[in-house]
Motif scaffolding. Sequence first.
Motif, PDB file in Angstrom:
ATOM      1  N   ASP A   1      -5.514  36.242  15.965  1.00  0.00           N
ATOM      2  CA  ASP A   1      -5.184  37.603  15.565  1.00  0.00           C
ATOM      3  C   ASP A   1      -4.074  38.179  16.429  1.00  0.00           C
ATOM      4  N   GLY A   2      -3.250  37.318  16.992  1.00  0.00           N
ATOM      5  CA  GLY A   2      -2.108  37.754  17.772  1.00  0.00           C
ATOM      6  C   GLY A   2      -0.809  37.499  17.033  1.00  0.00           C
ATOM      7  N   TYR A   3       0.296  37.649  17.720  1.00  0.00           N
ATOM      8  CA  TYR A   3       1.628  37.547  17.130  1.00  0.00           C
ATOM      9  C   TYR A   3       1.848  36.205  16.425  1.00  0.00           C
ATOM     10  N   ILE A   4       1.475  35.105  17.071  1.00  0.00           N
ATOM     11  CA  ILE A   4       1.648  33.782  16.471  1.00  0.00           C
ATOM     12  C   ILE A   4       0.462  33.418  15.587  1.00  0.00           C
ATOM     13  N   GLY A   5      -0.749  33.661  16.067  1.00  0.00           N
ATOM     14  CA  GLY A   5      -1.939  33.212  15.354  1.00  0.00           C
ATOM     15  C   GLY A   5      -2.075  33.766  13.956  1.00  0.00           C
ATOM     16  N   VAL A   6      -1.660  35.022  13.760  1.00  0.00           N
ATOM     17  CA  VAL A   6      -1.807  35.641  12.442  1.00  0.00           C
ATOM     18  C   VAL A   6      -0.829  35.048  11.430  1.00  0.00           C
ATOM     19  N   VAL A   7       0.209  34.388  11.908  1.00  0.00           N
ATOM     20  CA  VAL A   7       1.135  33.648  11.048  1.00  0.00           C
ATOM     21  C   VAL A   7       0.662  32.207  10.876  1.00  0.00           C
ATOM     22  N   LEU A   8       0.120  31.640  11.950  1.00  0.00           N
ATOM     23  CA  LEU A   8      -0.303  30.239  11.936  1.00  0.00           C
ATOM     24  C   LEU A   8      -1.494  29.992  11.023  1.00  0.00           C
ATOM     25  N   ALA A   9      -2.513  30.851  11.089  1.00  0.00           N
ATOM     26  CA  ALA A   9      -3.747  30.598  10.342  1.00  0.00           C
ATOM     27  C   ALA A   9      -3.505  30.445   8.837  1.00  0.00           C
ATOM     28  N   PRO A  10      -2.767  31.357   8.184  1.00  0.00           N
ATOM     29  CA  PRO A  10      -2.506  31.162   6.750  1.00  0.00           C
ATOM     30  C   PRO A  10      -1.713  29.896   6.450  1.00  0.00           C
ATOM     31  N   LEU A  11      -0.789  29.530   7.354  1.00  0.00           N
ATOM     32  CA  LEU A  11      -0.015  28.299   7.158  1.00  0.00           C
ATOM     33  C   LEU A  11      -0.939  27.089   7.157  1.00  0.00           C
ATOM     34  N   LEU A  12      -1.863  27.031   8.103  1.00  0.00           N
ATOM     35  CA  LEU A  12      -2.801  25.914   8.155  1.00  0.00           C
ATOM     36  C   LEU A  12      -3.685  25.878   6.914  1.00  0.00           C
ATOM     37  N   GLN A  13      -4.103  27.055   6.447  1.00  0.00           N
ATOM     38  CA  GLN A  13      -4.896  27.106   5.219  1.00  0.00           C
ATOM     39  C   GLN A  13      -4.097  26.597   4.020  1.00  0.00           C
ATOM     40  N   GLN A  14      -2.814  26.983   3.956  1.00  0.00           N
ATOM     41  CA  GLN A  14      -1.959  26.519   2.856  1.00  0.00           C
ATOM     42  C   GLN A  14      -1.800  25.004   2.883  1.00  0.00           C
ATOM     43  N   ARG A  15      -1.885  24.407   4.071  1.00  0.00           N
ATOM     44  CA  ARG A  15      -1.738  22.952   4.207  1.00  0.00           C
ATOM     45  C   ARG A  15      -3.068  22.227   4.024  1.00  0.00           C
ATOM     46  N   GLY A  16      -4.110  22.948   3.599  1.00  0.00           N
ATOM     47  CA  GLY A  16      -5.369  22.324   3.239  1.00  0.00           C
ATOM     48  C   GLY A  16      -6.430  22.296   4.311  1.00  0.00           C
ATOM     49  N   HIS A  17      -6.197  22.972   5.445  1.00  0.00           N
ATOM     50  CA  HIS A  17      -7.175  22.979   6.527  1.00  0.00           C
ATOM     51  C   HIS A  17      -8.148  24.142   6.364  1.00  0.00           C
ATOM     52  N   VAL A  18      -9.380  23.926   6.788  1.00  0.00           N
ATOM     53  CA  VAL A  18     -10.372  25.002   6.896  1.00  0.00           C
ATOM     54  C   VAL A  18     -10.244  25.581   8.306  1.00  0.00           C
ATOM     55  N   VAL A  19      -9.972  26.886   8.391  1.00  0.00           N
ATOM     56  CA  VAL A  19      -9.590  27.504   9.658  1.00  0.00           C
ATOM     57  C   VAL A  19     -10.605  28.564  10.072  1.00  0.00           C
ATOM     58  N   THR A  20     -10.999  28.534  11.331  1.00  0.00           N
ATOM     59  CA  THR A  20     -11.785  29.601  11.952  1.00  0.00           C
ATOM     60  C   THR A  20     -10.954  30.226  13.055  1.00  0.00           C
ATOM     61  N   GLY A  21     -10.868  31.544  13.057  1.00  0.00           N
ATOM     62  CA  GLY A  21     -10.111  32.250  14.084  1.00  0.00           C
ATOM     63  C   GLY A  21     -10.983  32.632  15.259  1.00  0.00           C
ATOM     64  N   LEU A  22     -10.382  32.669  16.437  1.00  0.00           N
ATOM     65  CA  LEU A  22     -11.063  33.112  17.656  1.00  0.00           C
ATOM     66  C   LEU A  22     -10.171  34.129  18.346  1.00  0.00           C
ATOM     67  N   ASP A  23     -10.696  35.330  18.614  1.00  0.00           N
ATOM     68  CA  ASP A  23      -9.877  36.362  19.243  1.00  0.00           C
ATOM     69  C   ASP A  23     -10.776  37.436  19.844  1.00  0.00           C
ATOM     70  N   THR A  24     -10.344  38.028  20.940  1.00  0.00           N
ATOM     71  CA  THR A  24     -11.073  39.154  21.528  1.00  0.00           C
ATOM     72  C   THR A  24     -10.615  40.488  20.957  1.00  0.00           C
ATOM     73  N   GLY A  25      -9.507  40.502  20.234  1.00  0.00           N
ATOM     74  CA  GLY A  25      -9.049  41.728  19.584  1.00  0.00           C
ATOM     75  C   GLY A  25      -8.287  42.686  20.473  1.00  0.00           C
ATOM     76  N   PHE A  26      -7.642  42.193  21.528  1.00  0.00           N
ATOM     77  CA  PHE A  26      -6.861  43.081  22.391  1.00  0.00           C
ATOM     78  C   PHE A  26      -5.796  43.853  21.605  1.00  0.00           C
ATOM     79  N   TYR A  27      -5.225  43.226  20.575  1.00  0.00           N
ATOM     80  CA  TYR A  27      -4.062  43.808  19.901  1.00  0.00           C
ATOM     81  C   TYR A  27      -4.348  44.214  18.463  1.00  0.00           C
ATOM     82  N   CYS A  28      -5.645  44.450  18.160  1.00  0.00           N
ATOM     83  CA  CYS A  28      -6.005  44.786  16.790  1.00  0.00           C
ATOM     84  C   CYS A  28      -5.585  46.197  16.390  1.00  0.00           C
ATOM     85  N   ASP A  29      -5.125  47.008  17.340  1.00  0.00           N
ATOM     86  CA  ASP A  29      -4.647  48.354  17.009  1.00  0.00           C
ATOM     87  C   ASP A  29      -3.331  48.324  16.239  1.00  0.00           C
ATOM     88  N   GLY A  30      -2.597  47.234  16.327  1.00  0.00           N
ATOM     89  CA  GLY A  30      -1.260  47.192  15.731  1.00  0.00           C
ATOM     90  C   GLY A  30      -1.182  46.256  14.548  1.00  0.00           C
TER      91      GLY A  30
END
Length: 336
Positions: A1-30
């Motif tokens: 749920d950070g700058y890179i991860g929020v772009v990476l996760a959908p890309l991995l899903q599009q490539r056929g991977h099942v993805v679980t995210g891990l985040d503490t949410g420091f930057y969820c305000d933005g």
Amino acid sequence: DGYIGVVLAPLLQQRGHVVTGLDTGFYCDGWLGEQVASSMTQLHKDTRHIMPADLQGFDAVVHLAELSNDPLGQHNPALTHQINHHASVGLARMSKEAGVSRFVYSSSCSVYGVGSDDFKTEESMPNPQTAYAMCKVLAERDMLALTGDGFAPVMLRNATAYGSSPRMRFDIVLNNLAGLAWTTHAIRMTSDGTPWRPLVHVADICQAMACAVEAPATSVAGEIFNVGDTAQNYRVREIAQIVGEVFPECEVSVGMSSGDNRSYRVSFEKINSRLPGFRCRWDAQAGAQELCEWFERVGLTHEMFDFRAYTRMRQLEHLLHTHQLNDQFFRETAAS
């Protein structure tokens, strides 16, 4: 749920991977742009609290969850070592224990620190100048020592990132200059802009991570790859000039030497020749143009550009000041 991860996760899903995210949410305000609902499973946990049971059943871990730049690292160097070195290596060890076969670590070209105009390769001696960079060197060393017995750690030394992301960052050089160009029509550098910086688009970083997940173990196990393109090494003043030419009616000026001696040029020949499927698709001019068009679509204002959640140090200070984090950067149970 950070700058890179929020772009990476959908890309991995599009490539056929099942993805679980891990985040503490420091930057969820933005969140910059249209909010899109995610169907991805998410685990809200600090990496220091991860247990081997949390990692059971996964084929790969892509590790991005650290204090993410030099100012954050210098805020409390001892705590930075606890999170960015010890917790990161602990996550790699537990991944191996849990049977995870691929561990992709997001490192940084900042490990090169100070150099001549010669190009740094993966074989060059690191010269870290900050706690953040030193932790990257130590984490790489300890993770690479785990290679074997079906466990393939891969170290990705990213160049300085840029480009659009819903979890935007305006505290990295090209994004910051682009935001200034859009909101003030001026880039007034306080330094002479002579230091070298290699740049890489966030989408190209994500592509490298996907390729590192999918590559045969024989191609990547125990390997370090600089992530970027050799043609994308720029002096900071060149980056400013590129941004100034893309954004309309933007004036660019430079100042005197700042005394910041961090400067390095990096070779990216290894990743382009040895990581299957990888090549950079972006350069600084295309990235600046993308940001210009994106700012227009989202209606970027000065208040949005200056919002604390898009600057890592300011957001962390806010979480500490409002007692949402304690002095060890753990979440308080009763946040205000």
